[in-house]
Design a protein around this motif. Structure first.
Motif, PDB file in Angstrom:
ATOM      1  N   ASN A 276     -46.555  16.149  -2.252  1.00  0.00           N
ATOM      2  CA  ASN A 276     -45.998  14.945  -1.393  1.00  0.00           C
ATOM      3  C   ASN A 276     -46.320  13.439  -2.241  1.00  0.00           C
ATOM      4  OD1 ASN A 276     -45.895  13.610   1.205  1.00  0.00           O
ATOM      5  ND2 ASN A 276     -47.922  13.451   1.714  1.00  0.00           N
ATOM      6  N   GLY A 277     -45.149  12.919  -2.127  1.00  0.00           N
ATOM      7  CA  GLY A 277     -45.312  11.621  -2.616  1.00  0.00           C
ATOM      8  C   GLY A 277     -45.507  11.754  -4.302  1.00  0.00           C
ATOM      9  N   GLY A 278     -44.974  12.785  -4.770  1.00  0.00           N
ATOM     10  CA  GLY A 278     -45.247  12.874  -6.363  1.00  0.00           C
ATOM     11  C   GLY A 278     -46.493  13.561  -6.745  1.00  0.00           C
ATOM     12  N   ILE A 279     -47.354  13.826  -5.768  1.00  0.00           N
ATOM     13  CA  ILE A 279     -48.732  14.626  -5.896  1.00  0.00           C
ATOM     14  C   ILE A 279     -48.638  15.867  -5.631  1.00  0.00           C
ATOM     15  CG2 ILE A 279     -51.047  14.328  -5.728  1.00  0.00           C
ATOM     16  CD1 ILE A 279     -50.986  11.444  -5.024  1.00  0.00           C
ATOM     17  N   ARG A 280     -49.054  16.777  -6.696  1.00  0.00           N
ATOM     18  CA  ARG A 280     -48.561  18.158  -6.362  1.00  0.00           C
ATOM     19  C   ARG A 280     -49.784  19.107  -6.422  1.00  0.00           C
ATOM     20  NH1 ARG A 280     -44.023  16.299  -9.238  1.00  0.00           N
ATOM     21  NH2 ARG A 280     -44.912  16.406 -10.927  1.00  0.00           N
ATOM     22  N   THR A 281     -49.741  20.277  -5.628  1.00  0.00           N
ATOM     23  CA  THR A 281     -50.965  21.033  -5.629  1.00  0.00           C
ATOM     24  C   THR A 281     -50.306  22.395  -6.123  1.00  0.00           C
ATOM     25  OG1 THR A 281     -52.003  20.046  -3.969  1.00  0.00           O
ATOM     26  CG2 THR A 281     -52.475  22.642  -4.104  1.00  0.00           C
ATOM     27  N   PHE A 282     -50.792  23.014  -7.095  1.00  0.00           N
ATOM     28  CA  PHE A 282     -50.374  24.152  -7.751  1.00  0.00           C
ATOM     29  C   PHE A 282     -51.543  25.283  -7.497  1.00  0.00           C
ATOM     30  CE2 PHE A 282     -47.724  21.254  -9.916  1.00  0.00           C
ATOM     31  CZ  PHE A 282     -46.638  21.917 -10.302  1.00  0.00           C
ATOM     32  N   VAL A 283     -51.121  26.616  -7.106  1.00  0.00           N
ATOM     33  CA  VAL A 283     -51.910  27.671  -6.816  1.00  0.00           C
ATOM     34  C   VAL A 283     -51.014  28.706  -7.671  1.00  0.00           C
ATOM     35  CG1 VAL A 283     -53.044  29.531  -5.630  1.00  0.00           C
ATOM     36  CG2 VAL A 283     -52.761  27.188  -4.983  1.00  0.00           C
ATOM     37  N   THR A 284     -51.651  29.268  -8.838  1.00  0.00           N
ATOM     38  CA  THR A 284     -51.133  30.495  -9.666  1.00  0.00           C
ATOM     39  C   THR A 284     -51.575  31.781  -8.819  1.00  0.00           C
ATOM     40  OG1 THR A 284     -51.056  29.141 -11.611  1.00  0.00           O
ATOM     41  CG2 THR A 284     -50.748  31.657 -11.859  1.00  0.00           C
ATOM     42  N   THR A 285     -50.559  32.726  -8.476  1.00  0.00           N
ATOM     43  CA  THR A 285     -51.120  34.097  -7.635  1.00  0.00           C
ATOM     44  C   THR A 285     -51.275  34.942  -8.899  1.00  0.00           C
ATOM     45  OG1 THR A 285     -48.830  34.954  -7.593  1.00  0.00           O
ATOM     46  CG2 THR A 285     -49.219  33.147  -6.179  1.00  0.00           C
ATOM     47  N   SER A 286     -51.840  35.891  -8.425  1.00  0.00           N
ATOM     48  CA  SER A 286     -52.101  37.181  -9.188  1.00  0.00           C
ATOM     49  C   SER A 286     -50.667  38.235  -9.327  1.00  0.00           C
ATOM     50  CB  SER A 286     -53.124  37.828  -8.947  1.00  0.00           C
ATOM     51  OG  SER A 286     -52.846  38.431  -7.626  1.00  0.00           O
ATOM     52  N   VAL A 287     -49.637  37.619  -8.796  1.00  0.00           N
ATOM     53  CA  VAL A 287     -48.340  38.533  -8.799  1.00  0.00           C
ATOM     54  C   VAL A 287     -47.435  38.218  -9.420  1.00  0.00           C
ATOM     55  CG1 VAL A 287     -46.570  39.287  -7.227  1.00  0.00           C
ATOM     56  CG2 VAL A 287     -48.951  38.765  -6.154  1.00  0.00           C
ATOM     57  N   PRO A 288     -46.885  39.085 -10.660  1.00  0.00           N
ATOM     58  CA  PRO A 288     -46.144  38.705 -11.740  1.00  0.00           C
ATOM     59  C   PRO A 288     -44.854  38.975 -10.889  1.00  0.00           C
ATOM     60  CG  PRO A 288     -47.000  40.806 -12.125  1.00  0.00           C
ATOM     61  CD  PRO A 288     -47.710  40.352 -10.973  1.00  0.00           C
ATOM     62  N   VAL A 289     -43.806  37.933 -11.599  1.00  0.00           N
ATOM     63  CA  VAL A 289     -42.354  38.135 -11.184  1.00  0.00           C
ATOM     64  C   VAL A 289     -41.819  39.384 -11.643  1.00  0.00           C
ATOM     65  CG1 VAL A 289     -40.163  37.179 -11.468  1.00  0.00           C
ATOM     66  CG2 VAL A 289     -42.243  35.550 -11.214  1.00  0.00           C
ATOM     67  N   THR A 290     -40.868  39.948 -10.764  1.00  0.00           N
ATOM     68  CA  THR A 290     -40.294  41.311 -11.287  1.00  0.00           C
ATOM     69  C   THR A 290     -38.874  41.082 -11.672  1.00  0.00           C
ATOM     70  OG1 THR A 290     -39.129  41.616  -9.140  1.00  0.00           O
ATOM     71  CG2 THR A 290     -41.466  42.568  -9.309  1.00  0.00           C
ATOM     72  N   ASP A 291     -38.559  42.047 -12.724  1.00  0.00           N
ATOM     73  CA  ASP A 291     -37.202  41.858 -13.117  1.00  0.00           C
ATOM     74  C   ASP A 291     -36.510  43.124 -12.840  1.00  0.00           C
ATOM     75  OD1 ASP A 291     -38.134  43.830 -14.850  1.00  0.00           O
ATOM     76  OD2 ASP A 291     -37.353  43.049 -16.732  1.00  0.00           O
ATOM     77  N   THR A 292     -35.282  43.183 -13.001  1.00  0.00           N
ATOM     78  CA  THR A 292     -34.363  44.323 -12.542  1.00  0.00           C
ATOM     79  C   THR A 292     -34.721  45.749 -12.968  1.00  0.00           C
ATOM     80  OG1 THR A 292     -32.753  43.770 -13.906  1.00  0.00           O
ATOM     81  CG2 THR A 292     -32.446  42.973 -11.723  1.00  0.00           C
ATOM     82  N   SER A 293     -35.323  45.762 -14.172  1.00  0.00           N
ATOM     83  CA  SER A 293     -35.687  46.847 -14.895  1.00  0.00           C
ATOM     84  C   SER A 293     -36.526  47.920 -13.943  1.00  0.00           C
ATOM     85  CB  SER A 293     -36.513  46.586 -16.529  1.00  0.00           C
ATOM     86  OG  SER A 293     -37.569  46.160 -16.079  1.00  0.00           O
ATOM     87  N   SER A 294     -37.527  46.910 -13.378  1.00  0.00           N
ATOM     88  CA  SER A 294     -38.265  47.683 -12.257  1.00  0.00           C
ATOM     89  C   SER A 294     -37.696  48.394 -11.030  1.00  0.00           C
ATOM     90  CB  SER A 294     -39.513  46.833 -11.863  1.00  0.00           C
ATOM     91  OG  SER A 294     -39.082  45.984 -10.824  1.00  0.00           O
ATOM     92  N   GLY A 295     -36.284  47.850 -10.644  1.00  0.00           N
ATOM     93  CA  GLY A 295     -35.818  48.369  -9.448  1.00  0.00           C
ATOM     94  C   GLY A 295     -36.168  47.949  -8.349  1.00  0.00           C
TER      95      GLY A 295
END
Length: 196
Positions: free
Chosen positions: A106-125
């Motif tokens: 909001n207005g250039g001020i950002r809140t980030f939360v890093t989850t414990s869930v990794p991004v998946t790639d297509t090799s995992s199906g």
């Protein structure tokens, strides 16, 4: 909406679209609405089912966005509610992580939360369902991955002065090997706080 692509490869007959960066070091592909959503005037839901073809690395680095953003061309969002994949920590304030991050700005001020869930790639199906539930008041946004709550953000939620687009995007930042973001579907809905 609009789609900007170098090519549109399909992951399978069941997957709708692949957003491809092409072979430039700054390739950009997106599917997006116009900036027609207003912050804090109604309950908003955005949902996508996605996977990447190959993980981001230092040799071929990219970022992915899913959700509501104020700019369809910027890496750093001024006003937004979105999921972010930023393995290289390229977005100002983000964490270099293989996991999904949840962001409100909001207005250039950002809140980030890093989850414990990794991004998946297509090799995992597997593909991942990303859902954002905004309560429409500017007070509370919930982020879900595969129907599991992974973050609740109560700060820096966009206000009613802000117009947002709903998008899925992959943005290359280094390397010349094409990378693809597969999108099975994207949906969005809004219920106004004050009936029209």
């Amino acid at each position: 909406g609009t789609a900007t692509n170098t090519t549109i490869p399909a992951l399978s007959p069941a997957v709708l679209r692949g957003l491809a960066t092409g072979t430039t070091n700054n390739g950009d592909a997106k599917s997006a609405t116009d900036v027609s959503f207003i912050g804090s005037v109604g309950k908003k839901t955005s949902e996508s089912k996605v996977s990447v073809d190959t993980f981001s690395t230092s040799m071929n680095r990219y970022v992915c966005f899913f959700g509501y953003v104020s700019s369809l061309t910027s890496l750093n969002q001024t006003n937004a509610i979105y999921f972010l994949y930023d393995e290289g920590g390229l977005s100002t304030g983000s964490t270099a992580s293989p996991n999904w991050q949840c962001v409100c700005a909001n207005g250039g001020i950002r809140t980030f939360v890093t989850t414990s869930v990794p991004v998946t790639d297509t090799s995992s199906g597997a593909m991942q369902k990303l859902r954002i539930n905004d309560d429409g008041t500017g007070a509370n946004v919930k982020f879900y991955i595969n129907e599991v709550l992974v973050a609740t953000i109560t700060t820096n939620v966009p206000t009613s002065a802000v117009s947002l687009a709903n998008t899925g995007r992959i943005l290359k930042q280094a390397g010349t090997t094409q990378r693809v973001l597969y999108v099975d579907y994207m949906t969005m809905a809004e219920k106004f706080n004050t009936p029209r």
